[in-house]
Design a protein around this motif. Structure first.
Motif, PDB file in Angstrom:
ATOM      1  N   LEU A   6       0.849  -1.185   0.000  1.00 47.07           N
ATOM      2  CA  LEU A   6       0.000   0.000   0.000  1.00 47.07           C
ATOM      3  C   LEU A   6       0.893   1.248   0.000  1.00 47.07           C
ATOM      4  CD1 LEU A   6      -2.634  -1.044   2.676  1.00 47.07           C
ATOM      5  CD2 LEU A   6      -2.628  -1.504   0.230  1.00 47.07           C
ATOM      6  N   PRO A   7       0.677   2.197  -0.934  1.00 53.42           N
ATOM      7  CA  PRO A   7       1.503   3.423  -0.972  1.00 53.42           C
ATOM      8  C   PRO A   7       1.411   4.187   0.342  1.00 53.42           C
ATOM      9  CG  PRO A   7       0.175   3.205  -2.962  1.00 53.42           C
ATOM     10  CD  PRO A   7      -0.311   2.158  -2.007  1.00 53.42           C
ATOM     11  N   ASP A   8       2.548   4.727   0.786  1.00 53.61           N
ATOM     12  CA  ASP A   8       2.583   5.452   2.052  1.00 53.61           C
ATOM     13  C   ASP A   8       1.655   6.661   2.039  1.00 53.61           C
ATOM     14  OD1 ASP A   8       4.427   3.681   3.037  1.00 53.61           O
ATOM     15  OD2 ASP A   8       6.149   4.846   2.355  1.00 53.61           O
ATOM     16  N   ARG A   9       1.506   7.283   0.870  1.00 56.13           N
ATOM     17  CA  ARG A   9       0.714   8.505   0.786  1.00 56.13           C
ATOM     18  C   ARG A   9      -0.744   8.275   1.189  1.00 56.13           C
ATOM     19  NH1 ARG A   9      -2.540  10.951  -2.991  1.00 56.13           N
ATOM     20  NH2 ARG A   9      -2.500  13.226  -3.071  1.00 56.13           N
ATOM     21  N   HIS A  10      -1.225   7.055   0.994  1.00 58.34           N
ATOM     22  CA  HIS A  10      -2.646   6.785   1.231  1.00 58.34           C
ATOM     23  C   HIS A  10      -2.892   5.967   2.489  1.00 58.34           C
ATOM     24  CE1 HIS A  10      -4.100   8.358  -2.624  1.00 58.34           C
ATOM     25  NE2 HIS A  10      -3.013   7.843  -3.156  1.00 58.34           N
ATOM     26  N   ARG A  11      -1.874   5.688   3.255  1.00 57.65           N
ATOM     27  CA  ARG A  11      -2.057   4.809   4.404  1.00 57.65           C
ATOM     28  C   ARG A  11      -3.014   5.374   5.444  1.00 57.65           C
ATOM     29  NH1 ARG A  11       1.028   0.385   4.984  1.00 57.65           N
ATOM     30  NH2 ARG A  11       2.739   0.086   3.518  1.00 57.65           N
ATOM     31  N   GLU A  12      -3.049   6.703   5.586  1.00 57.73           N
ATOM     32  CA  GLU A  12      -3.847   7.307   6.648  1.00 57.73           C
ATOM     33  C   GLU A  12      -5.179   7.870   6.168  1.00 57.73           C
ATOM     34  OE1 GLU A  12      -2.884   6.869   9.617  1.00 57.73           O
ATOM     35  OE2 GLU A  12      -0.945   6.024   9.045  1.00 57.73           O
ATOM     36  N   ASN A  13      -5.435   7.864   4.851  1.00 55.06           N
ATOM     37  CA  ASN A  13      -6.702   8.426   4.392  1.00 55.06           C
ATOM     38  C   ASN A  13      -7.738   7.324   4.181  1.00 55.06           C
ATOM     39  OD1 ASN A  13      -6.062   7.168   2.018  1.00 55.06           O
ATOM     40  ND2 ASN A  13      -5.506   9.027   0.919  1.00 55.06           N
ATOM     41  N   GLU A  14      -8.888   7.727   3.611  1.00 55.15           N
ATOM     42  CA  GLU A  14      -9.985   6.771   3.463  1.00 55.15           C
ATOM     43  C   GLU A  14      -9.616   5.609   2.564  1.00 55.15           C
ATOM     44  OE1 GLU A  14     -10.147   9.962   3.062  1.00 55.15           O
ATOM     45  OE2 GLU A  14     -11.622  10.781   4.464  1.00 55.15           O
ATOM     46  N   TYR A  15      -8.867   5.900   1.461  1.00 55.76           N
ATOM     47  CA  TYR A  15      -8.468   4.825   0.553  1.00 55.76           C
ATOM     48  C   TYR A  15      -7.589   3.800   1.281  1.00 55.76           C
ATOM     49  CZ  TYR A  15     -10.088   7.877  -3.207  1.00 55.76           C
ATOM     50  OH  TYR A  15     -10.854   8.658  -4.029  1.00 55.76           O
ATOM     51  N   GLY A  16      -6.642   4.301   2.068  1.00 55.23           N
ATOM     52  CA  GLY A  16      -5.758   3.408   2.802  1.00 55.23           C
ATOM     53  C   GLY A  16      -6.509   2.552   3.794  1.00 55.23           C
ATOM     54  N   MET A  17      -7.505   3.147   4.448  1.00 48.21           N
ATOM     55  CA  MET A  17      -8.309   2.382   5.398  1.00 48.21           C
ATOM     56  C   MET A  17      -9.102   1.285   4.696  1.00 48.21           C
ATOM     57  SD  MET A  17      -9.649   5.581   7.734  1.00 48.21           S
ATOM     58  CE  MET A  17     -10.702   4.550   8.745  1.00 48.21           C
ATOM     59  N   ILE A  18      -9.615   1.601   3.502  1.00 49.64           N
ATOM     60  CA  ILE A  18     -10.367   0.594   2.732  1.00 49.64           C
ATOM     61  C   ILE A  18      -9.446  -0.558   2.327  1.00 49.64           C
ATOM     62  CG2 ILE A  18     -11.575   0.169   0.565  1.00 49.64           C
ATOM     63  CD1 ILE A  18     -12.689   3.022   0.770  1.00 49.64           C
ATOM     64  N   ALA A  19      -8.250  -0.218   1.807  1.00 48.52           N
ATOM     65  CA  ALA A  19      -7.320  -1.253   1.364  1.00 48.52           C
ATOM     66  C   ALA A  19      -6.860  -2.124   2.526  1.00 48.52           C
ATOM     67  CB  ALA A  19      -6.114  -0.603   0.676  1.00 48.52           C
ATOM     68  N   ALA A  20      -6.536  -1.484   3.666  1.00 49.60           N
ATOM     69  CA  ALA A  20      -6.116  -2.255   4.835  1.00 49.60           C
ATOM     70  C   ALA A  20      -7.237  -3.165   5.315  1.00 49.60           C
ATOM     71  CB  ALA A  20      -5.683  -1.299   5.948  1.00 49.60           C
ATOM     72  N   ALA A  21      -8.478  -2.654   5.272  1.00 50.20           N
ATOM     73  CA  ALA A  21      -9.616  -3.477   5.669  1.00 50.20           C
ATOM     74  C   ALA A  21      -9.795  -4.663   4.727  1.00 50.20           C
ATOM     75  CB  ALA A  21     -10.888  -2.625   5.698  1.00 50.20           C
ATOM     76  N   LEU A  22      -9.566  -4.443   3.422  1.00 50.23           N
ATOM     77  CA  LEU A  22      -9.675  -5.535   2.457  1.00 50.23           C
ATOM     78  C   LEU A  22      -8.648  -6.629   2.742  1.00 50.23           C
ATOM     79  CD1 LEU A  22     -10.314  -3.764  -0.972  1.00 50.23           C
ATOM     80  CD2 LEU A  22     -11.858  -5.286   0.250  1.00 50.23           C
ATOM     81  N   GLN A  23      -7.414  -6.229   3.037  1.00 48.93           N
ATOM     82  CA  GLN A  23      -6.389  -7.216   3.350  1.00 48.93           C
ATOM     83  C   GLN A  23      -6.754  -7.998   4.611  1.00 48.93           C
ATOM     84  OE1 GLN A  23      -2.660  -4.995   3.392  1.00 48.93           O
ATOM     85  NE2 GLN A  23      -2.191  -5.714   1.346  1.00 48.93           N
ATOM     86  N   ASP A  24      -7.299  -7.306   5.600  1.00 49.86           N
ATOM     87  CA  ASP A  24      -7.702  -7.983   6.833  1.00 49.86           C
ATOM     88  C   ASP A  24      -8.842  -8.969   6.564  1.00 49.86           C
ATOM     89  OD1 ASP A  24      -7.612  -8.277   9.767  1.00 49.86           O
ATOM     90  OD2 ASP A  24      -9.612  -7.383   9.675  1.00 49.86           O
ATOM     91  N   VAL A  25      -9.819  -8.537   5.749  1.00 51.45           N
ATOM     92  CA  VAL A  25     -10.928  -9.431   5.386  1.00 51.45           C
ATOM     93  C   VAL A  25     -10.404 -10.639   4.608  1.00 51.45           C
ATOM     94  CG1 VAL A  25     -13.004  -9.633   3.965  1.00 51.45           C
ATOM     95  CG2 VAL A  25     -12.697  -7.638   5.434  1.00 51.45           C
ATOM     96  N   GLY A  26      -9.417 -10.396   3.726  1.00 52.46           N
ATOM     97  CA  GLY A  26      -8.843 -11.492   2.957  1.00 52.46           C
ATOM     98  C   GLY A  26      -8.191 -12.537   3.853  1.00 52.46           C
TER      99      GLY A  26
END
Length: 314
Positions: A54-74
């Motif tokens: 996940l790009p560092d630029r988006h880790r703290e915004n809404e996109y980063g939260m969505i991607a992190a949540a997807l990985q956790d769900v996976g």
């Protein structure tokens, strides 16, 4: 002064536009990454999904939260699928054990021994040997031995192939080679035979005078490479992607071949990381299944029950 102010305003607007464009483009790329992760999840490629950075630029915004949540769900979904798979296998084991209790195995062994004795009396040594090997295979299946050396697994396959040689006569020939050091490695029981059975189901040509099956095992890259190849017709090139997909991801079609899929799942659960299997056509003709076994088994070795999973293949 007005000209200077106008120029300054134009430059500021240009910087703002360029910054906005860069931000929009970065957001678009990140959204594309999220769509790719969703595609990985849909196709059951959970390992690839977890490896996507996940790009560092988006880790703290809404996109980063969505991607992190997807990985956790996976991760949770992969664990759930494995748990459900094992639960189904245990359910199948319960049914098989109930059936085994209804059938006295000693009756089968005594019957085979009677047939062997009659074959010896009639001078049919080949038939007597075939009955002995068949009885040995069934005894091994009935026992609860979960792990064997690769040398023992090759020996079980050898008995099966000898029986097939007696069945098909001169039309079938096989060769087996296993390096001594590789033969001492531990593995699960009864996974080579289903791969060999794949040849008799899909590759064996009854009209041909020479059907060849070769099984080789050798040490390579710290693990063991096992290749099962034949001289059959092979698979249609446009069908190979589907065969691989069914093996890696499964298929709900009840008519689909589940032999490769079950062998893949059993070995994957036992060896975990580093294990790989692939199928393909040989350049000189025929089909080949290559299996790489890493040096160490997975952490879930103690929880692995081969007896539970054998019935899935049968």
């Amino acid at each position: 002064v007005l000209a200077v102010l106008f120029t300054a305003l134009m430059l500021i607007n240009g910087v703002i536009l360029l910054s906005s464009y860069a931000g929009i483009r970065s957001d678009a790329n990140f959204l594309s990454l999220i769509m790719t992760m969703l595609s990985d999840m849909e196709g059951g490629r959970f390992e690839e999904m977890q490896k996507r950075a996940l790009p560092d630029r988006h880790r703290e915004n809404e996109y980063g939260m969505i991607a992190a949540a997807l990985q956790d769900v996976g991760r949770k979904l992969e664990g759930y699928i494995e748990t459900e798979y094992i639960l189904k296998l245990k359910e199948q084991e319960t049914r098989m054990r109930a059936l085994q209790h209804q059938i006295n195995p000693h009756f089968l062994y005594n019957t085979l021994e009677m047939l062997r004795s009659k074959a010896l009396v009639q001078g049919d040594r080949d038939m007597a040997d075939a009955i002995v090997m068949l009885g040995t295979l069934y005894r091994t299946r009935m026992h609860k031995k979960e792990f064997v050396s690769l040398k023992e697994e090759f020996a079980l396959l050898d008995m099966y192939l000898k029986i097939m040689t007696m069945r098909y006569g001169d039309k079938f020939v096989y060769q087996m080679e296993l390096e001594q050091a590789a033969g001492e490695r531990e593995t699960i029981v009864f996974w080579l035979q289903p791969l060999a059975e794949n040849f008799f189901v899909h590759g064996f040509d009854r009209e041909s005078e020479y059907n060849l099956l070769i099984v080789r095992g050798r040490e390579q890259d710290g693990g063991i490479l096992i290749e099962i190849s034949d001289n059959g017709a092979g698979a249609e090139p446009d069908k190979l992607p589907e065969i691989r997909r069914n093996m890696y991801e499964g298929n709900d079609n009840p008519e689909a071949d589940i032999g490769l899929r079950n062998v893949y799942m059993r070995l994957k659960y036992f060896y975990r990381d580093g294990f790989r299997i692939d199928v393909g056509n040989r350049a000189e003709g025929g089909f080949c299944i290559s299996v790489f076994l890493p040096r160490e088994a997975g952490e879930n070795r103690d929880d692995f029950t081969v007896q539970n999973q054998q019935e899935r293949i049968l």
